[in-house]
Motif scaffolding. Structure first.
Motif, short mmCIF file in Angstrom:
data_model
loop_
_atom_site.label_atom_id
_atom_site.label_comp_id
_atom_site.label_asym_id
_atom_site.label_seq_id
_atom_site.Cartn_x
_atom_site.Cartn_y
_atom_site.Cartn_z
N HIS A 286 -67.88 -18.24 -40.15
CA HIS A 286 -68.01 -17.26 -39.08
C HIS A 286 -69.47 -16.85 -38.93
O HIS A 286 -69.81 -15.95 -38.16
CB HIS A 286 -67.13 -16.03 -39.31
N ARG A 304 -61.11 -13.49 -40.91
CA ARG A 304 -61.16 -14.30 -39.70
C ARG A 304 -60.15 -15.45 -39.75
O ARG A 304 -59.44 -15.73 -38.78
CB ARG A 304 -62.57 -14.86 -39.54
N SER A 305 -60.07 -16.11 -40.91
CA SER A 305 -59.14 -17.22 -41.06
C SER A 305 -57.69 -16.75 -40.96
O SER A 305 -56.84 -17.44 -40.40
CB SER A 305 -59.37 -17.92 -42.41
N ASP A 308 -56.83 -16.04 -37.35
CA ASP A 308 -56.71 -17.30 -36.62
C ASP A 308 -55.50 -18.13 -37.06
O ASP A 308 -55.31 -19.25 -36.57
CB ASP A 308 -57.97 -18.14 -36.80
N GLU A 343 -58.06 -8.14 -35.74
CA GLU A 343 -59.28 -8.88 -35.44
C GLU A 343 -60.51 -8.17 -36.02
O GLU A 343 -60.78 -7.00 -35.72
CB GLU A 343 -59.43 -8.99 -33.92
N PRO A 344 -61.29 -8.83 -36.93
CA PRO A 344 -62.44 -8.17 -37.57
C PRO A 344 -63.48 -7.65 -36.59
O PRO A 344 -64.16 -6.68 -36.88
CB PRO A 344 -63.02 -9.27 -38.46
N SER A 345 -63.65 -8.30 -35.45
CA SER A 345 -64.71 -7.89 -34.54
C SER A 345 -64.28 -6.82 -33.55
O SER A 345 -65.05 -6.40 -32.71
CB SER A 345 -65.23 -9.10 -33.76
#
Length: 353
Positions: A286, A304-305, A308, A343-345
């Motif tokens: 990322h 993130r993984s 996803d 979602e991290p972002s």
């Protein structure tokens, strides 16, 4: 005496929750190129990075750590832990450590809480510390956070480093379990070489060279890194440490489903994967969107993984990190069954409150 399951497996630390947090402000290469006499192509070619996130002026490491920790606790299904460990190079203050504040803001007053300072290897070191506390019976649940705000220590005019580093936090929750179940951590490999302590450093601000505007230079007050030397050591140490863990576990690199290295830059990640004999498709990245987030990079890559849906229960995951000190470390993990993660972002409301 360690608890054993009916099958005779030893008490182990088991990952049971994951979460991440990136600051609201996303900065693309073009924005940095304007003031650093460079361009998007130069940055991408050398680092693979397209953007990074910077903390707001009133946003500290603890703010990001609290947000990531809250998400990891929610993902684990329980807000209760007995210990909070924060791996960071950018604590809110030199004294006290940041972990007790993070714990208090999460409603965990009274629990054990401490920081781990191993730079970009910090998250793996913190996982080892948390695992030791669980396997020794000191505690049953640990929140492990990797959080860094490198924008506070990197000179914004430093062409080599300002394009590489970003801010963020990632966290996992560990619980007591058994070595045979999904989520179990281990074996570990940890190492250091203090003879190279000046390769990645902030010279001023400690007891060796206290901060003094009249006596310390601008360069001494900011992060510095000898890039070419770091590249060689990072590749060698991460690949060697990862291989040591595989040998301890008695498995081959072909049995690894996902490789999660410290997100230093894309060139280092590709080289380490090649040296291990891993196809880059099995490497979680990322760094392209978040830059090098220090101790946060590995847990952010895990978060993130998970978002996803790149992981399935029982996947063998190999984590490895390298940082200043010099320090390095690796650990093997089997992926557990977890609820969907946030979602991290996507920023939380009131993250800096």
């Amino acid at each position: 005496m360690l608890e054993t399951s009916p099958r005779g497996s030893a008490r182990a630390a088991v990952l049971c929750g994951v979460g991440g947090q990136l600051p609201r402000l996303k900065v693309g290469n073009d924005e940095l190129a304007e003031r650093l006499d460079t361009d998007d192509a130069w940055i991408r070619t050398r680092t693979g990075i397209r953007s990074r996130h910077f903390a707001a002026p009133d946003e500290a490491t603890s703010d990001l750590a609290v947000a990531a920790g809250r998400r990891a606790l929610a993902n684990s299904g329980s807000a209760a832990v007995g210990t909070v460990i924060v791996a960071t190079t950018t604590p809110d203050r030199t004294c006290p450590s940041t972990a007790p504040l993070v714990a208090a803001r999460l409603g965990l007053t009274g629990v054990a809480a401490f920081d781990v300072g191993a730079v970009c290897s910090g998250f793996v070191y913190a996982l080892a510390a948390g695992t030791g506390l669980i396997t020794s019976g000191v505690t049953d649940r640990v929140l492990v956070v990797g959080a860094d705000v490198y924008s506070r220590i990197v000179d914004p005019g430093d062409r080599q480093n300002a394009v590489v580093f970003g801010d963020g936090a990632g966290a996992v929750v560990l619980r007591a379990g058994h070595a045979t179940e999904p989520g179990a951590l281990g074996p570990f490999d940890l190492g250091s070489d203090g003879a190279h302590e000046d390769m990645i450093t902030v010279q001023a601000g400690g007891s060796r060279l206290p901060f003094d505007p009249a006596r310390t230079s601008h360069a001494e007050r900011h992060f510095s890194m000898r890039g070419k030397e770091v590249y060689r050591h990072a590749v060698s140490r991460m690949a060697g440490s990862a291989q040591a863990v595989l040998e301890q576990a008695g498995i081959s690199v072909g049995e690894i489903d996902l490789f999660v290295p410290h997100q230093a830059n894309l060139r280092i990640l590709r080289t380490v994967a090649t040296d291990l004999g891993l196809s880059f498709e099995r490497c979680a990245t990322h760094v392209q969107e978040a830059g090098n987030t220090g101790a946060a990079s590995i847990p952010l890559a895990l978060a993130r993984s998970h978002v996803d849906s790149a992981l399935t229960v029982g996947d063998r995951i190999l984590l490895t990190g390298f940082g200043g000190g010099l320090t390095w470390g690796s650990v093997l993990l089997t992926w557990p069954s977890l609820p969907p993660a946030v979602e991290p972002s996507r920023p939380e409301e009131g993250v800096a409150s």
